[in-house]
Each structure stands twice: as C-alpha cells, then as structure tokens.
Scaffold this motif. Structure first.
Motif, short mmCIF file in Angstrom:
data_model
loop_
_atom_site.label_atom_id
_atom_site.label_comp_id
_atom_site.label_asym_id
_atom_site.label_seq_id
_atom_site.Cartn_x
_atom_site.Cartn_y
_atom_site.Cartn_z
N THR A 17 32.35 45.14 51.98
CA THR A 17 32.50 44.30 53.17
C THR A 17 32.29 45.14 54.43
O THR A 17 32.51 46.35 54.43
N PRO A 18 31.86 44.51 55.52
CA PRO A 18 31.54 45.24 56.75
C PRO A 18 32.69 46.06 57.33
O PRO A 18 32.45 47.03 58.04
N ASN A 19 33.93 45.69 57.05
CA ASN A 19 35.06 46.44 57.60
C ASN A 19 35.37 47.71 56.82
O ASN A 19 36.26 48.46 57.20
N VAL A 20 34.63 47.96 55.74
CA VAL A 20 34.82 49.19 54.96
C VAL A 20 33.75 50.20 55.40
O VAL A 20 32.56 49.90 55.34
N PRO A 21 34.17 51.38 55.83
CA PRO A 21 33.19 52.39 56.26
C PRO A 21 32.19 52.73 55.14
O PRO A 21 32.56 52.78 53.96
N GLY A 52 32.03 34.15 44.73
CA GLY A 52 32.82 35.09 45.53
C GLY A 52 31.94 35.97 46.40
O GLY A 52 32.29 36.30 47.54
N LEU A 53 30.81 36.37 45.86
CA LEU A 53 29.87 37.17 46.65
C LEU A 53 29.25 36.32 47.76
O LEU A 53 29.16 36.75 48.91
N ALA A 54 28.83 35.10 47.40
CA ALA A 54 28.20 34.22 48.38
C ALA A 54 29.14 33.89 49.54
O ALA A 54 28.71 33.82 50.70
N GLU A 55 30.44 33.74 49.25
CA GLU A 55 31.42 33.47 50.30
C GLU A 55 31.45 34.59 51.33
O GLU A 55 31.82 34.37 52.48
N ASP A 78 34.34 36.92 36.50
CA ASP A 78 35.34 35.99 37.01
C ASP A 78 34.84 34.55 36.86
O ASP A 78 33.63 34.30 36.97
N PRO A 79 35.75 33.61 36.63
CA PRO A 79 35.32 32.22 36.46
C PRO A 79 34.68 31.66 37.73
O PRO A 79 35.09 32.01 38.85
N SER A 80 33.71 30.80 37.54
CA SER A 80 33.09 30.09 38.66
C SER A 80 34.11 29.11 39.25
O SER A 80 35.13 28.82 38.61
N PRO A 81 33.84 28.58 40.43
CA PRO A 81 34.77 27.58 40.99
C PRO A 81 34.97 26.39 40.03
O PRO A 81 36.09 25.88 39.91
N GLU A 82 33.92 25.99 39.34
CA GLU A 82 34.03 24.88 38.39
C GLU A 82 34.93 25.26 37.21
O GLU A 82 35.76 24.46 36.77
N ASP A 83 34.76 26.48 36.71
CA ASP A 83 35.61 26.95 35.60
C ASP A 83 37.06 27.08 36.07
O ASP A 83 37.98 26.75 35.31
N ARG A 84 37.27 27.56 37.27
CA ARG A 84 38.63 27.68 37.80
C ARG A 84 39.32 26.32 37.84
O ARG A 84 40.47 26.18 37.45
N GLU A 85 38.59 25.34 38.34
CA GLU A 85 39.17 23.99 38.40
C GLU A 85 39.46 23.46 37.00
O GLU A 85 40.55 22.95 36.74
N ARG A 86 38.52 23.61 36.10
CA ARG A 86 38.69 23.14 34.72
C ARG A 86 39.86 23.82 34.03
O ARG A 86 40.61 23.19 33.29
N LEU A 87 40.05 25.11 34.29
CA LEU A 87 41.10 25.88 33.64
C LEU A 87 42.45 25.83 34.38
O LEU A 87 43.46 26.30 33.86
#
Length: 182
Positions: A17-21, A52-55, A78-87
C-alpha cells in the motif's frame, strides 16, 4: 507429510500500500525470495483475494509478483466476496460494530470473530490440501498464525512458523514499524 511454512505479517506488506515505504516492501520481497530459494518452495499461497486487491486499486500482491519472478505457483487463497457470503464469514470490524450496537458482551463478540476466523482458516486448509503443492509458504495476518498452524497439524501436516508477525529489520523505516503496526 508435506511442509507448510507460515509467515504472519501485516496485510499492508502483502499489498504494498502507498503508506508503506518502498524499502519496507523491498525487505519483504527479499525475505520471501530467500525463503522460497532456501526451502525449495513450489507454491506461495496467501490470505488475499482478487477482490481484496481490487479494493486497494492493485492488480497483484507482492507475493504474486515474487511467484511470477521465480516461476513458481501462486494462490490467492482467501474466499471471494461470494464465498464469504455463502459461508457466513464476516470481517472483525463488522462483527464488532454489530456487537456494539446490539449491546453484545465483548466476550461473545470475540467468540463470533473466532468462529468467522475458523471458517476462513478451514477454507485455506482445503485449498492447500486440494492443491497438493508442497512445500508451500502461506502468508496470513498475524492473528491467524497459531490457529491456522493447529488446523494443519491436526491433519498431519508438517508445519513451521517462519514468522509470527514479520516486520522489517532495523533500518530507515524503523519509525514506520513503531508507528503503524500497533
């Protein structure tokens, strides 16, 4: 049994992320390269998803870049947003916020967080076992290191924690470590 090498760290280092040198990200890249080469790793998997990367406006993680550079497999485990909702997986902050407004006891909120973490960690375990690529480096948030290890050990895997919470060694970004990782 196949070896799983766990690296716990901050997701900021995974995403660059940009805040990390830049020197901190370079140190993480160097660390991963060294582990991969010295341990004959054939797969890097991580607690990260394409969503998560796209966010964060990113096309790839630091580990994806290293995997491509070294010609080894990579898995955004890591689970996709759809998998998170399903699980039924929720983020810690979602559970804590709902618990606050509902007046739920903090111990019960923590138990709900742990249940959600268990579901995610079991998802990662199934991906690793299903991939059958070993030895593997698995990168995750520091709060998952021990419980994820325990799940793998229960299945008979040889597991080594390489870092409970990787941070860069002393250097120009030492103040970054002290101020941002609390």
């Amino acid at each position: 049994m196949p070896a799983v090498l766990i690296v716990g760290t901050s997701h900021e280092f995974q995403r660059a992320t940009p805040n990390v040198p830049p020197d901190v990200i370079d140190a993480f890249r160097d660390y991963l390269r060294q582990v991969i080469v010295t341990k004959d790793v054939v797969l890097i998997a991580e607690e990260m998803s394409s969503a998560g990367l796209a966010e964060n406006g990113l096309a790839q993680s630091v580990a994806q870049h290293i995997a491509g550079e070294l010609g080894i497999a990579h898995d955004l485990a890591d689970p996709s947003p759809e998998d998170r909702e399903r699980l039924g997986i929720q983020q810690r902050n979602e559970i804590e916020l709902a618990g606050f407004f509902a007046g739920i006891d903090p111990d019960e909120v923590e138990a709900q967080v742990r249940r959600s973490y268990d579901i995610r960690e079991n998802f990662w375990v199934s991906r690793l076992v299903g991939s059958n690529h070993f030895p593997v480096v698995f990168i995750c948030g520091a709060s998952h290191v021990n419980t994820f290890r325990d799940k793998l050990l229960a299945l008979g895997h040889d597991v080594v924690i390489l870092a409970d919470n990787w941070v860069p060694d002393d250097g120009p970004s030492d103040s970054f470590k002290r101020n941002s990782l609390r």
